[in-house]
Design a protein around this motif. Structure first.
Motif, PDB file in Angstrom:
ATOM      1  N   SER A 214       8.420 -72.539 -81.927  1.00 48.55           N
ATOM      2  CA  SER A 214       8.189 -72.952 -83.226  1.00 48.55           C
ATOM      3  C   SER A 214       9.149 -72.205 -84.430  1.00 48.55           C
ATOM      4  O   SER A 214       8.827 -72.741 -85.699  1.00 48.55           O
ATOM      5  CB  SER A 214       6.671 -73.024 -83.755  1.00 48.55           C
ATOM      6  OG  SER A 214       6.509 -71.643 -83.169  1.00 48.55           O
ATOM      7  N   TYR A 215       9.777 -71.811 -84.179  1.00 53.80           N
ATOM      8  CA  TYR A 215      10.036 -70.166 -85.448  1.00 53.80           C
ATOM      9  C   TYR A 215      10.943 -69.493 -84.249  1.00 53.80           C
ATOM     10  O   TYR A 215      11.414 -69.080 -83.604  1.00 53.80           O
ATOM     11  CB  TYR A 215       9.424 -69.535 -86.144  1.00 53.80           C
ATOM     12  CG  TYR A 215       8.397 -68.715 -84.664  1.00 53.80           C
ATOM     13  CD1 TYR A 215       8.985 -67.224 -84.754  1.00 53.80           C
ATOM     14  CD2 TYR A 215       7.271 -68.914 -84.221  1.00 53.80           C
ATOM     15  CE1 TYR A 215       7.933 -66.179 -84.544  1.00 53.80           C
ATOM     16  CE2 TYR A 215       6.455 -67.912 -83.876  1.00 53.80           C
ATOM     17  CZ  TYR A 215       7.293 -66.800 -83.515  1.00 53.80           C
ATOM     18  OH  TYR A 215       6.027 -65.668 -82.883  1.00 53.80           O
ATOM     19  N   VAL A 216      12.326 -68.501 -85.235  1.00 51.71           N
ATOM     20  CA  VAL A 216      13.009 -67.417 -84.999  1.00 51.71           C
ATOM     21  C   VAL A 216      12.777 -66.430 -85.691  1.00 51.71           C
ATOM     22  O   VAL A 216      12.992 -67.070 -86.996  1.00 51.71           O
ATOM     23  CB  VAL A 216      14.734 -68.205 -84.318  1.00 51.71           C
ATOM     24  CG1 VAL A 216      15.093 -68.663 -85.929  1.00 51.71           C
ATOM     25  CG2 VAL A 216      15.734 -66.709 -84.443  1.00 51.71           C
ATOM     26  N   SER A 217      12.762 -65.005 -85.673  1.00 51.66           N
ATOM     27  CA  SER A 217      12.386 -64.092 -86.199  1.00 51.66           C
ATOM     28  C   SER A 217      13.615 -62.878 -86.076  1.00 51.66           C
ATOM     29  O   SER A 217      13.384 -62.695 -85.007  1.00 51.66           O
ATOM     30  CB  SER A 217      10.876 -63.867 -86.239  1.00 51.66           C
ATOM     31  OG  SER A 217      10.439 -63.532 -85.247  1.00 51.66           O
ATOM     32  N   ILE A 218      13.420 -62.307 -87.283  1.00 55.19           N
ATOM     33  CA  ILE A 218      14.803 -61.312 -87.000  1.00 55.19           C
ATOM     34  C   ILE A 218      14.037 -59.792 -87.200  1.00 55.19           C
ATOM     35  O   ILE A 218      14.020 -59.622 -88.300  1.00 55.19           O
ATOM     36  CB  ILE A 218      15.952 -61.334 -87.200  1.00 55.19           C
ATOM     37  CG1 ILE A 218      17.157 -61.699 -86.791  1.00 55.19           C
ATOM     38  CG2 ILE A 218      16.484 -59.954 -87.348  1.00 55.19           C
ATOM     39  CD1 ILE A 218      17.012 -62.278 -84.948  1.00 55.19           C
ATOM     40  N   GLY A 219      13.317 -58.591 -86.868  1.00 54.64           N
ATOM     41  CA  GLY A 219      12.772 -57.440 -87.672  1.00 54.64           C
ATOM     42  C   GLY A 219      11.043 -58.475 -88.164  1.00 54.64           C
ATOM     43  O   GLY A 219      11.235 -59.304 -88.294  1.00 54.64           O
ATOM     44  N   GLY A 220      10.037 -57.465 -87.819  1.00 53.17           N
ATOM     45  CA  GLY A 220       8.596 -57.196 -87.691  1.00 53.17           C
ATOM     46  C   GLY A 220       8.497 -55.715 -88.454  1.00 53.17           C
ATOM     47  O   GLY A 220       8.430 -54.596 -88.450  1.00 53.17           O
ATOM     48  N   TRP A 228      12.713 -64.493 -91.012  1.00 55.75           N
ATOM     49  CA  TRP A 228      11.870 -65.902 -90.305  1.00 55.75           C
ATOM     50  C   TRP A 228      12.147 -67.980 -90.599  1.00 55.75           C
ATOM     51  O   TRP A 228      12.562 -67.566 -92.028  1.00 55.75           O
ATOM     52  CB  TRP A 228      10.351 -65.627 -90.318  1.00 55.75           C
ATOM     53  CG  TRP A 228       9.843 -66.937 -89.818  1.00 55.75           C
ATOM     54  CD1 TRP A 228       9.015 -66.721 -88.205  1.00 55.75           C
ATOM     55  CD2 TRP A 228       9.139 -67.595 -90.186  1.00 55.75           C
ATOM     56  NE1 TRP A 228       8.324 -67.353 -87.995  1.00 55.75           N
ATOM     57  CE2 TRP A 228       8.040 -68.851 -89.704  1.00 55.75           C
ATOM     58  CE3 TRP A 228       8.842 -68.918 -90.916  1.00 55.75           C
ATOM     59  CZ2 TRP A 228       7.742 -69.024 -89.567  1.00 55.75           C
ATOM     60  CZ3 TRP A 228       8.830 -69.986 -91.543  1.00 55.75           C
ATOM     61  CH2 TRP A 228       7.766 -70.388 -90.395  1.00 55.75           C
ATOM     62  N   LEU A 229      12.415 -67.740 -89.456  1.00 53.63           N
ATOM     63  CA  LEU A 229      12.988 -69.649 -90.025  1.00 53.63           C
ATOM     64  C   LEU A 229      12.254 -70.625 -89.358  1.00 53.63           C
ATOM     65  O   LEU A 229      12.099 -70.005 -88.181  1.00 53.63           O
ATOM     66  CB  LEU A 229      14.284 -70.035 -89.402  1.00 53.63           C
ATOM     67  CG  LEU A 229      15.046 -68.564 -90.347  1.00 53.63           C
ATOM     68  CD1 LEU A 229      16.861 -69.260 -89.342  1.00 53.63           C
ATOM     69  CD2 LEU A 229      15.367 -68.893 -91.878  1.00 53.63           C
ATOM     70  N   GLY A 236      12.121 -71.277 -94.845  1.00 54.06           N
ATOM     71  CA  GLY A 236      12.191 -69.247 -94.507  1.00 54.06           C
ATOM     72  C   GLY A 236      11.457 -68.482 -95.178  1.00 54.06           C
ATOM     73  O   GLY A 236      11.219 -68.607 -95.769  1.00 54.06           O
ATOM     74  N   VAL A 237      11.024 -67.203 -94.994  1.00 51.52           N
ATOM     75  CA  VAL A 237      10.892 -65.508 -95.032  1.00 51.52           C
ATOM     76  C   VAL A 237      11.530 -64.661 -94.940  1.00 51.52           C
ATOM     77  O   VAL A 237      12.178 -64.297 -93.881  1.00 51.52           O
ATOM     78  CB  VAL A 237       9.295 -66.068 -94.803  1.00 51.52           C
ATOM     79  CG1 VAL A 237       8.590 -64.605 -94.803  1.00 51.52           C
ATOM     80  CG2 VAL A 237       8.139 -67.539 -94.875  1.00 51.52           C
ATOM     81  N   SER A 238      11.386 -63.996 -95.707  1.00 54.24           N
ATOM     82  CA  SER A 238      12.087 -63.102 -95.708  1.00 54.24           C
ATOM     83  C   SER A 238      11.422 -61.942 -96.714  1.00 54.24           C
ATOM     84  O   SER A 238      11.195 -61.712 -97.503  1.00 54.24           O
ATOM     85  CB  SER A 238      13.511 -62.547 -96.239  1.00 54.24           C
ATOM     86  OG  SER A 238      14.334 -61.309 -95.978  1.00 54.24           O
TER      87      SER A 238
END
Length: 270
Positions: A214-220, A228-229, A236-238
């Motif tokens: 349901s999504y791909v994310s880098i860093g958190g 986040w896509l 998307g969110v950054s």
């Protein structure tokens, strides 16, 4: 007789051993010396120097190592979102084992392969080679014209929990107008220059890559994502995240943005 007028002849005689010692000392001081001189003559020039001379230090080396050859020019298609100048900036931050690759392969492009996160995952899985032999550059363009993304040292794929290493990083770029020429300050300037920023691993946590269907994310961390896509690759969110200590990658207010284009490039492999 009064004690003060006692003659020397009446003093007790010295012991014979003391008399002998005084007699020997007197003779040694008055007779010519037959003992060797206290200081020996200087040796002849060069005689016996090898045993007492320290070797002189070797002169400093005049050898200068040759300069490393420049990295080979990247060969990228001109009609793609990732341009040559931007790729060269990203390349300087890649692990050294990947910097020498002059061919980067566009394994996924939204306008060619369709709007599907599943397709993106499947296309990242092929041609990868062994572990650590490849890396992937994710490129995103939003509705405001910003181009940003991430480098990840493993393929994007659904997996339980976070994965990846500190080689991952986030980056952002924009094309800005160049300053007017000093010789023609009033003439319009149509030239632009690339503004590039990178955000390497901070070491605060290990939340590098997190992907599912349901999504791909880098860093958190702290309930925020560096990038986040969603599954449709439309939203998307950054936000600032502890993993990379980054600024929001998109200039859109609130960190939420609309996605216009996505590409994934494989570095290394075959």
């Amino acid at each position: 007789m009064h004690p003060r007028t006692q003659s020397y002849s009446s003093l007790p005689s010295l012991p014979s051993t003391l008399t002998s010692a005084l007699s020997w000392t007197f003779k040694a001081l008055t007779s010519p010396s037959t003992s060797p001189p206290l200081s020996a003559p200087l040796p002849a020039p060069g005689a016996g120097l090898a045993a007492h001379t320290r070797p002189s230090p070797s002169p400093p080396s005049l050898y200068t190592p040759p300069a490393l050859p420049p990295l080979p020019a990247l060969r990228l298609p001109r009609d793609r979102l990732l341009k040559q100048a931007l790729a060269e900036e990203i390349r300087l931050l890649l692990p050294p084992r990947l910097q020498l690759h002059e061919h980067w392969h566009c394994v996924y492009a939204l306008d060619i392969h369709g709007v599907s996160l599943g397709t993106l995952y499947s296309r990242c899985s092929g041609g990868g080679g062994g572990s650590g032999s490849v890396g992937f550059v994710l490129v995103v363009r939003d509705s405001l014209g910003g181009i940003f993304g991430a480098f990840v040292n493993e393929p994007l794929r659904p997996r339980h929990g976070y994965y990846g290493t500190g080689e991952c990083f986030l980056w952002k770029s924009r094309l800005l107008p160049s300053l007017p020429s000093s010789s023609h300050p009033s003439s319009p300037n149509t030239e632009t220059h690339l503004s590039f920023q990178a955000f390497p691993y901070s070491g605060v946590n290990d939340y590098m890559i997190l992907c599912d269907w349901s999504y791909v994310s880098i860093g958190g961390g702290d309930g925020k994502y560096g990038l986040w896509l969603d599954s449709t690759l439309e939203k998307g969110v950054s936000a600032c995240c502890p993993t990379f200590g980054n600024e929001p990658l998109s200039e859109d207010v609130g960190g939420k943005f609309e996605v216009l284009d996505v590409e994934v490039w494989r570095v290394g492999g075959h």
